[in-house]
Design an enzyme around this catalytic site. Sequence first.
Site, PDB file in Angstrom:
ATOM      1  N   HIS A 395     -17.937  16.825 -34.833  1.00 24.68           N
ATOM      2  CA  HIS A 395     -17.958  16.443 -33.415  1.00 24.68           C
ATOM      3  C   HIS A 395     -17.105  17.375 -32.560  1.00 24.68           C
ATOM      4  O   HIS A 395     -17.194  17.341 -31.332  1.00 24.68           O
ATOM      5  CB  HIS A 395     -17.480  14.993 -33.258  1.00 24.68           C
ATOM      6  CG  HIS A 395     -18.249  14.221 -32.240  1.00 24.68           C
ATOM      7  ND1 HIS A 395     -18.847  14.803 -31.147  1.00 24.68           N
ATOM      8  CD2 HIS A 395     -18.541  12.891 -32.156  1.00 24.68           C
ATOM      9  CE1 HIS A 395     -19.454  13.871 -30.423  1.00 24.68           C
ATOM     10  NE2 HIS A 395     -19.295  12.712 -31.025  1.00 24.68           N
ATOM     11  N   ASP A 399     -22.306  18.008 -30.136  1.00 25.05           N
ATOM     12  CA  ASP A 399     -22.374  16.782 -29.346  1.00 25.05           C
ATOM     13  C   ASP A 399     -23.368  15.810 -29.963  1.00 25.05           C
ATOM     14  O   ASP A 399     -24.351  16.223 -30.605  1.00 25.05           O
ATOM     15  CB  ASP A 399     -22.789  17.095 -27.903  1.00 25.05           C
ATOM     16  CG  ASP A 399     -21.745  17.912 -27.157  1.00 25.05           C
ATOM     17  OD1 ASP A 399     -20.555  17.786 -27.499  1.00 25.05           O
ATOM     18  OD2 ASP A 399     -22.121  18.667 -26.237  1.00 25.05           O
TER      19      ASP A 399
END
Length: 423
Positions: A395, A399
């Site tokens: 992450h 995204d």
Amino acid sequence: MGTHVIKMPDIGEGIAEVELSQWHVKVGDLVVEDQVLADVMTDKAMVDIPSPVHGKVIALGGQPGEVMAVGSVLISIEVEGAGNLKESAAPTAVKEAPAAPKVEAVVESKSAAAAPRPAAVCQGPMVAREADERPLASPAVRKHALDLGIQLRLVRGSGPAGRVLHDDLEAYLAQGQSNASAPVAAAYAQRNDEEQIQVIGMRRKIAQRMQDATQRAAHFSYVEEIDVTAIEELRAHLNEKHGASRGKLTLLPFLVRALVVALRDFPQMNARYDDEAQVITRLGAVHVGVATQSDVGLMVPVVRHAEARSLWDNAAEISRLANAARNGKASRDELSGSTITLTSLGALGGIVSTPVLNLPEVAIVGVNKIVERPMVVKGQVVIRKMMNLSSSFDHRVVDGMDAALFIQAIRGLIEQPATLFVE
């Protein structure tokens, strides 16, 4: 008689020290030229150390789990003639590796994901082996023993150097059948034995990499259901038509092809993240790591330039690399350099999993098992072959929306397999 001293060799790539993973000999053993003496572990691969001479082992220079410098004394062998001791500095303290601790009973342990297996009806005569001694056997024999619920360390091998053969497994079961009248209550006897297993070699490297990955990367997973009915029909058709001449296809080469095509629109997934330098490197080449279980643990051989390979070429390379990894023959180059990883447990894949990233990569695609389920298609309830993709992403780089779109792109390609080959 003389002494031939074998030093820890320079394995290359600037490696100054390696971990002694396992001895295949002990003091007093007679060895022949090219016989494997020990396994050593580098940062990338397990390496066999063969004997350059015939002779008798007189001293071992380290213990399993010990980190040894390149050039340090590994083993001393008594040989005919003068040996090489004059040219090689003798060790100040050459020691024999200690015997493994004895336990009342040893139970082979497998990962929690291992499939249920039928237990052997009964056991034949046991063979005395040390708790950590690894019997010689081919991968096929090991798989056969696993299916039968037999501990290989208890089976007497009739092959060269005591290698366990398929016939030995059958003989073990047949001898055990004669003891079928043993009290059933023995299966319910209370047990208090314990076994301590040192985390060394490949297992230690795996533990370190998994810990490092989970501590450094911000993992998140995304699961999507895919209808694989059409692609399974295509696979069956291609195998029937071309299997004899080109080789059988599994689902994996189709998934590799889907990755290659989807990555054209999502290049941020085919990347490595150097979190120390704070640099993301996106790569045009698609080097797919294919997670493979071996006797020494999880290994990730790499299909290089999957984007330039045909369906059958990828299939052949996946098969070749998987066999090399399972047999401990994969080279350092074959186990490094991946840009994205594909992991599958096949029929053991379960419904959902949460794969751990193969750092410094930023994406890993996990394949779950195929099951037939009733589905509603155009208002009709029909039986379809369904499979989940359980994938994880970093992450810090990827995204959530991009990850979802990427997996949806793969889903579209798999459910409409003709689009895999439309340019």
